[in-house]
Structure formats: structure tokens, C-alpha cells
Design a protein around this motif. Structure first.
Motif, PDB file in Angstrom:
ATOM      1  N   ARG A   1     100.456  27.930  90.808  1.00 32.85           N
ATOM      2  CA  ARG A   1      99.879  29.101  91.471  1.00 32.85           C
ATOM      3  C   ARG A   1      99.072  29.954  90.485  1.00 32.85           C
ATOM      4  O   ARG A   1      98.003  30.464  90.813  1.00 32.85           O
ATOM      5  N   LEU A   2      99.600  30.108  89.269  1.00 33.72           N
ATOM      6  CA  LEU A   2      98.903  30.881  88.257  1.00 33.72           C
ATOM      7  C   LEU A   2      97.567  30.233  87.889  1.00 33.72           C
ATOM      8  O   LEU A   2      96.548  30.915  87.711  1.00 33.72           O
ATOM      9  N   LEU A   3      97.563  28.895  87.785  1.00 37.18           N
ATOM     10  CA  LEU A   3      96.338  28.173  87.471  1.00 37.18           C
ATOM     11  C   LEU A   3      95.307  28.351  88.589  1.00 37.18           C
ATOM     12  O   LEU A   3      94.123  28.587  88.328  1.00 37.18           O
TER      13      LEU A   3
ATOM     14  N   LEU B   1      95.115  30.845  90.710  1.00 39.08           N
ATOM     15  CA  LEU B   1      94.637  32.223  90.676  1.00 39.08           C
ATOM     16  C   LEU B   1      93.613  32.418  89.563  1.00 39.08           C
ATOM     17  O   LEU B   1      92.590  33.086  89.745  1.00 39.08           O
ATOM     18  N   ALA B   2      93.853  31.817  88.392  1.00 43.37           N
ATOM     19  CA  ALA B   2      92.923  31.945  87.273  1.00 43.37           C
ATOM     20  C   ALA B   2      91.574  31.303  87.616  1.00 43.37           C
ATOM     21  O   ALA B   2      90.507  31.867  87.317  1.00 43.37           O
ATOM     22  N   VAL B   3      91.618  30.112  88.254  1.00 42.37           N
ATOM     23  CA  VAL B   3      90.371  29.445  88.646  1.00 42.37           C
ATOM     24  C   VAL B   3      89.622  30.287  89.668  1.00 42.37           C
ATOM     25  O   VAL B   3      88.392  30.449  89.594  1.00 42.37           O
ATOM     26  N   ALA B   4      90.338  30.862  90.638  1.00 35.74           N
ATOM     27  CA  ALA B   4      89.692  31.696  91.656  1.00 35.74           C
ATOM     28  C   ALA B   4      89.046  32.918  91.026  1.00 35.74           C
ATOM     29  O   ALA B   4      87.914  33.298  91.379  1.00 35.74           O
ATOM     30  N   LEU B   5      89.730  33.557  90.075  1.00 40.41           N
ATOM     31  CA  LEU B   5      89.164  34.715  89.399  1.00 40.41           C
ATOM     32  C   LEU B   5      87.923  34.341  88.580  1.00 40.41           C
ATOM     33  O   LEU B   5      86.929  35.076  88.556  1.00 40.41           O
ATOM     34  N   ALA B   6      87.989  33.178  87.925  1.00 36.98           N
ATOM     35  CA  ALA B   6      86.854  32.738  87.116  1.00 36.98           C
ATOM     36  C   ALA B   6      85.636  32.476  87.996  1.00 36.98           C
ATOM     37  O   ALA B   6      84.512  32.881  87.671  1.00 36.98           O
ATOM     38  N   VAL B   7      85.862  31.792  89.111  1.00 38.05           N
ATOM     39  CA  VAL B   7      84.755  31.505  90.030  1.00 38.05           C
ATOM     40  C   VAL B   7      84.175  32.802  90.598  1.00 38.05           C
ATOM     41  O   VAL B   7      82.959  32.981  90.693  1.00 38.05           O
TER      42      VAL B   7
END
Length: 242
Positions: free
Chosen positions: A4-6, A8-14
Motif C-alpha cells: 500500500r505504501l508503494l 501511495l508513493a507511485v500515485a504521489l509521484a505521478v
């Protein structure tokens, strides 16, 4: 939890990359729009003689609109009743359709820095002037301004001139008149230092075709005293800003 953390990080980066890309695109579009206003068109042909009819014919064939203006320094003079003071001015003669890009703003009082937008040009017999000229000549709105052999009524103050530029003559107070009145002034003589600007605007494809044709024409040895200004090759200060 790690998955889930990964995600969320990908979504924030995009989201961050998308936001920055959108902001950069809007910023670039805004700069190009403002640069066209400073230029007065999508591309401008500048010459020291009236451009040949072939230039405008080619522009129209490429689907572009064109408006020609004339700029040169001269002396403006107040009427004898107002003291007869003189001042070096930057005279600009404009035709219907000016400006192609940007917007003129006029004021009816010296303190009005914002002014009101207009799509008109000075009526025959009228002149629009910079507010500084009123103090320099000790005149006011409605008074007479003498230019060469002609007399003009000061009808409005220039609050904003989109294609003012930064040349030497543009540091003098601007006086704008109708191109139809220029002959009556008898100011344009064989030795006059007049700058002719043919501003062109239209679809990007048409601008590109005309620019390519114009660059080829300018390389011919018989073509002198003409240059082409655009967003890419125009004024150095504009290119630095972009």
C-alpha cells in the motif's frame, strides 16, 4: 502494508509530475502569448522602405492577416496659444486592424494607469499621446498638437501600447495618428528615417510557411534593409525572457 505504501508513493509521484508538467505547459503558453503581444503579431517584417506588394500577397496566400505601421522620431509642437513648446516624440501611424496581437488601452485622465480597452484607431484629425507629453508641452486633452504641416486634436491618452518595443525612438513620448493623416504632415521625405513594420498573424501552419518563404527571400543579394522578427529570432530581450 508495504505494498500500500508503494502504491501511495507511485500515485504521489505521478500526481507531482503531472502537476509540474501542466504548470510548465501553461507557463510556456502564457509566455508565448505575451511575447506575441510585445511583437504585435505572430511574425513581423521590419524594413526601412515600404515593403513590396509581394510580401503581403504571399502572406495572404498563406492565410495570414497583415497590418502595417510606420514609426519615426519627429518634433511635436503645441499651438502658439499654449506657448508653442516643442518636444521630440515617437510618431506612429497605424491603419485599421491595429493591433493584430495584444490590446490598446486608452485613458481620459493623467492618473488613470489602467485605461479602457479599445479596438479602434485614432480618427482622422485626432492624435493619441502618452501622458508625459501633456506636461512637456503644457497642453491638455482637447488641445491642438502640431506635427509638420498638420494639426491634430489630442483625443486620448495611451495607457498601454502592446508592441511598444525598446528602441531609441520609443523612449520619446508616443504620438499615434491615423495612417491616412500621414501625408498631410509632409514629414516623410526621401531622407526620413522611417521604420515600416508589417505585422502578420494567423494559423501556425501559415506562419511557418510564410517565415520559411521570407527567410529564403531575405538571402537574395538584391533584398536589403529588411529583417524578419518572430518569437524565435526577434528581439534579444524577448528571446532571453522566453
Amino acid at each position: 502494508g508495504e505494498l500500500r505504501l508503494l502504491m501511495l508513493a507511485v500515485a504521489l509521484a505521478v500526481a507531482a509530475l503531472t502537476s509540474v508538467g501542466f504548470f510548465s505547459d501553461r507557463l510556456q503558453s502564457g509566455l508565448q502569448r505575451d511575447a506575441r503581444q510585445l511583437l504585435g503579431g505572430d511574425v513581423v517584417l521590419v524594413s526601412d522602405q515600404p515593403p513590396a506588394a509581394a510580401w503581403l500577397q504571399q502572406a495572404r496566400a498563406d492565410g495570414l492577416q497583415g497590418v502595417q505601421t510606420l514609426n519615426f522620431p519627429t518634433m511635436g509642437r503645441a499651438a502658439d496659444a499654449q506657448g508653442g513648446a516643442t518636444r521630440l516624440v515617437g510618431l506612429k501611424a497605424v491603419a485599421a486592424g491595429y493591433p493584430l496581437r495584444g490590446q490598446m488601452r486608452l485613458a481620459q485622465a493623467v492618473g488613470d494607469l489602467e485605461g479602457q480597452p479599445t479596438r479602434a484607431i485614432p480618427a482622422p484629425g485626432q492624435a493619441w499621446v502618452d501622458p508625459a507629453l501633456l506636461d512637456a508641452l503644457n497642453v491638455k486633452l482637447g488641445d491642438t498638437l502640431l506635427l509638420g504641416d498638420a494639426a491634430f486634436r489630442i483625443a486620448a491618452l495611451i495607457a498601454q501600447e502592446p508592441d511598444r518595443g525598446a528602441g531609441f525612438m520609443n523612449f520619446a513620448p508616443r504620438v499615434m495618428i491615423n495612417a491616412a493623416d500621414l501625408a498631410a504632415t509632409a514629414l516623410v521625405q526621401p531622407a526620413s528615417r522611417v521604420s515600416y513594420r508589417l505585422a502578420l498573424a494567423g494559423p501556425a501552419a501559415g506562419v511557418g510557411r510564410f517565415a520559411a518563404w521570407a527567410e529564403a527571400e531575405l538571402k537574395k543579394p538584391e533584398v536589403r534593409g529588411i529583417r524578419l522578427e518572430s518569437l524565435a529570432s526577434g528581439r534579444p530581450e524577448m528571446q532571453q525572457t522566453l
